[in-house]
Write a protein that holds these residues in place. Structure first.
Motif, short mmCIF file in Angstrom:
data_model
loop_
_atom_site.label_atom_id
_atom_site.label_comp_id
_atom_site.label_asym_id
_atom_site.label_seq_id
_atom_site.Cartn_x
_atom_site.Cartn_y
_atom_site.Cartn_z
N ASN A 15 0.82 -1.22 0.00
CA ASN A 15 0.00 0.00 0.00
C ASN A 15 0.86 1.26 0.00
O ASN A 15 0.53 2.25 -0.65
CB ASN A 15 -0.93 0.01 1.22
N LYS A 16 1.98 1.20 0.70
CA LYS A 16 2.84 2.39 0.83
C LYS A 16 3.71 2.58 -0.41
O LYS A 16 3.90 3.70 -0.91
CB LYS A 16 3.72 2.18 2.06
N ASN A 17 4.28 1.50 -0.91
CA ASN A 17 5.29 1.59 -1.98
C ASN A 17 4.74 1.31 -3.38
O ASN A 17 5.39 1.64 -4.38
CB ASN A 17 6.44 0.62 -1.70
N GLY A 18 3.61 0.63 -3.45
CA GLY A 18 2.99 0.36 -4.76
C GLY A 18 3.48 -0.90 -5.42
O GLY A 18 3.07 -1.22 -6.54
N TYR A 19 4.36 -1.64 -4.75
CA TYR A 19 4.80 -2.92 -5.31
C TYR A 19 5.16 -3.85 -4.15
O TYR A 19 5.33 -3.41 -3.01
CB TYR A 19 6.01 -2.74 -6.24
N LEU A 20 5.28 -5.13 -4.46
CA LEU A 20 5.63 -6.13 -3.45
C LEU A 20 6.26 -7.34 -4.15
O LEU A 20 5.78 -7.76 -5.20
CB LEU A 20 4.36 -6.59 -2.70
N THR A 21 7.32 -7.87 -3.55
CA THR A 21 7.92 -9.10 -4.08
C THR A 21 7.36 -10.30 -3.33
O THR A 21 7.26 -10.27 -2.10
CB THR A 21 9.46 -9.08 -3.87
N VAL A 22 6.99 -11.33 -4.06
CA VAL A 22 6.56 -12.60 -3.44
C VAL A 22 7.46 -13.70 -3.99
O VAL A 22 7.48 -13.95 -5.20
CB VAL A 22 5.07 -12.91 -3.73
N GLU A 23 8.24 -14.31 -3.10
CA GLU A 23 9.20 -15.33 -3.52
C GLU A 23 8.49 -16.66 -3.74
O GLU A 23 7.53 -16.98 -3.03
CB GLU A 23 10.26 -15.56 -2.42
N ALA A 24 9.01 -17.44 -4.69
CA ALA A 24 8.59 -18.83 -4.89
C ALA A 24 7.08 -19.00 -4.97
O ALA A 24 6.49 -19.85 -4.29
CB ALA A 24 9.17 -19.70 -3.78
N LEU A 25 6.45 -18.21 -5.82
CA LEU A 25 5.00 -18.37 -6.02
C LEU A 25 4.71 -19.74 -6.64
O LEU A 25 3.73 -20.39 -6.32
CB LEU A 25 4.45 -17.26 -6.92
N ILE A 26 5.57 -20.13 -7.57
CA ILE A 26 5.43 -21.48 -8.15
C ILE A 26 6.75 -22.23 -7.97
O ILE A 26 7.81 -21.62 -7.81
CB ILE A 26 4.98 -21.46 -9.63
N THR A 27 6.67 -23.56 -8.00
CA THR A 27 7.84 -24.41 -7.73
C THR A 27 8.70 -24.55 -9.00
O THR A 27 8.22 -24.29 -10.11
CB THR A 27 7.39 -25.82 -7.32
N PRO A 28 9.94 -25.01 -8.85
CA PRO A 28 10.77 -25.24 -10.04
C PRO A 28 10.11 -26.20 -11.04
O PRO A 28 10.20 -25.99 -12.26
CB PRO A 28 12.06 -25.84 -9.45
N ALA A 29 9.42 -27.23 -10.55
CA ALA A 29 8.75 -28.17 -11.48
C ALA A 29 7.65 -27.44 -12.25
O ALA A 29 7.46 -27.67 -13.46
CB ALA A 29 8.18 -29.35 -10.70
N GLU A 30 6.94 -26.56 -11.56
CA GLU A 30 5.88 -25.78 -12.24
C GLU A 30 6.49 -24.79 -13.23
O GLU A 30 5.94 -24.59 -14.33
CB GLU A 30 5.01 -25.06 -11.19
N VAL A 31 7.62 -24.19 -12.87
CA VAL A 31 8.30 -23.28 -13.80
C VAL A 31 8.58 -24.01 -15.12
O VAL A 31 8.36 -23.47 -16.21
CB VAL A 31 9.62 -22.72 -13.20
N ALA A 32 9.04 -25.26 -15.02
CA ALA A 32 9.38 -26.03 -16.23
C ALA A 32 8.14 -26.22 -17.11
O ALA A 32 8.22 -26.12 -18.35
CB ALA A 32 9.99 -27.37 -15.84
N ILE A 33 7.00 -26.47 -16.48
CA ILE A 33 5.76 -26.66 -17.25
C ILE A 33 5.38 -25.34 -17.96
O ILE A 33 5.06 -25.32 -19.16
CB ILE A 33 4.62 -27.13 -16.31
N TYR A 34 5.46 -24.23 -17.22
CA TYR A 34 5.11 -22.93 -17.83
C TYR A 34 6.08 -22.56 -18.95
O TYR A 34 5.66 -22.01 -19.98
CB TYR A 34 5.08 -21.83 -16.76
#
Ligand SMILES: O=C(O)CCC(=O)C(=O)O
Length: 257
Positions: A15-34
């Motif tokens: 809310n203050k900065n207008g952005y946010l980092t979220v780590e590891a939203l998907i797993t390495p196995a899911e990254v490979a599928i995407y």
């Protein structure tokens, strides 16, 4: 019980900065599928017709066909995407960030191919959109490759979400990317591991450098806003480049006064 992803501190930071980092939203196995699905779009095995355009048209050195490849509405072509982990988890997080009434408005792919060296110009997403009565919006930018300064990770101007929309103009060709005046000195860069993501608001000023490396910088982006505002957009024939990706317009007139 429903999973909660974010702490109060994270929501306050967004809310203050207008952005946010979220780590590891998907797993390495899911990254490979995407990545496999993404490559079928890039190679044109999945033909998206007018949903594909060059966001960097007129901005790069034109050594390649596309300076920045933008593909709108991938989930129109691969329907399963809508129920896969990225879409479902990012929607849950968007609800925590901006409200339970939000839905996905559109999805898109933006790739910077090796050596294309084309910056995504500074802009605020609101400058592309209708002047909606309810401005809550969150875009989730998922890195499928390691996102670094040198291949075009995102840069955000903290607190720009709380100020006015700057005056925008076409950065290169008419119908291409929009830009406004801003510099890296005002901003922070966010490097990401594959599978991690950022969320940013509609007014958050952002940009990315070009890709000067020898591998792709593949990003998958989802945009969320209140369901009622999506209905409002569609009633005004606004659908974020569905079947007409290369028809961008400057909406500055909406922000005057
Ligand atoms: O991927 C990029 O370089 C730009 C992405 C962007 O502008 C956005 O997600 O709003």
């Amino acid at each position: 019980m429903k999973k909660t992803y974010l702490s109060e501190e994270q929501i306050d930071f967004f809310n203050k900065n207008g952005y946010l980092t979220v780590e590891a939203l998907i797993t390495p196995a899911e990254v490979a599928i995407y990545k496999a699905i993404y490559n079928d779009f890039l190679s044109k095995k999945i033909d998206v017709g007018a949903n594909r355009s060059d966001l960097g048209d007129g901005l790069g050195d034109n050594k390649t066909d596309e300076n920045i490849t933008q593909i709108m509405w991938p989930s129109d072509f691969v329907k399963e995407l809508a129920s896969m982990p990225f879409h479902t988890r990012a929607l849950d997080i968007a609800k925590e960030l901006i409200g339970a009434d939000v839905e996905m408005d559109f999805d898109m792919l933006i790739n910077k191919a090796p050596g294309t060296n084309t910056s995504t110009p500074w802009h605020q997403d609101e400058a592309y959109w209708l002047n909606l009565p309810d401005k809550r919006a969150a875009s989730c930018w998922l890195a499928l490759d390691q996102a670094t300064v040198d291949n075009g990770c995102m840069w955000f101007v903290p607190g720009s979400n709380l100020k006015a929309v700057r005056m925008h103009r076409f950065a290169g060709k008419e119908g291409g990317a929009l830009t406004c005046d801003a510099t890296e000195d005002e901003a922070v860069c966010v490097e990401l591991k594959p599978g991690s993501c950022t969320f940013h608001q509609g007014r958050t000023l952002h940009y990315s450098r070009g890709n000067s490396t020898s591998s792709d910088r593949r990003a998958f982006i989802l945009n969320f806003r209140p369901g009622e505002m999506i209905k409002y957009e569609r009633a005004h024939n606004f659908d974020h480049g569905r079947n007409n990706a290369g028809d961008r317009k400057v909406k500055n007139e909406n922000f005057k006064g």
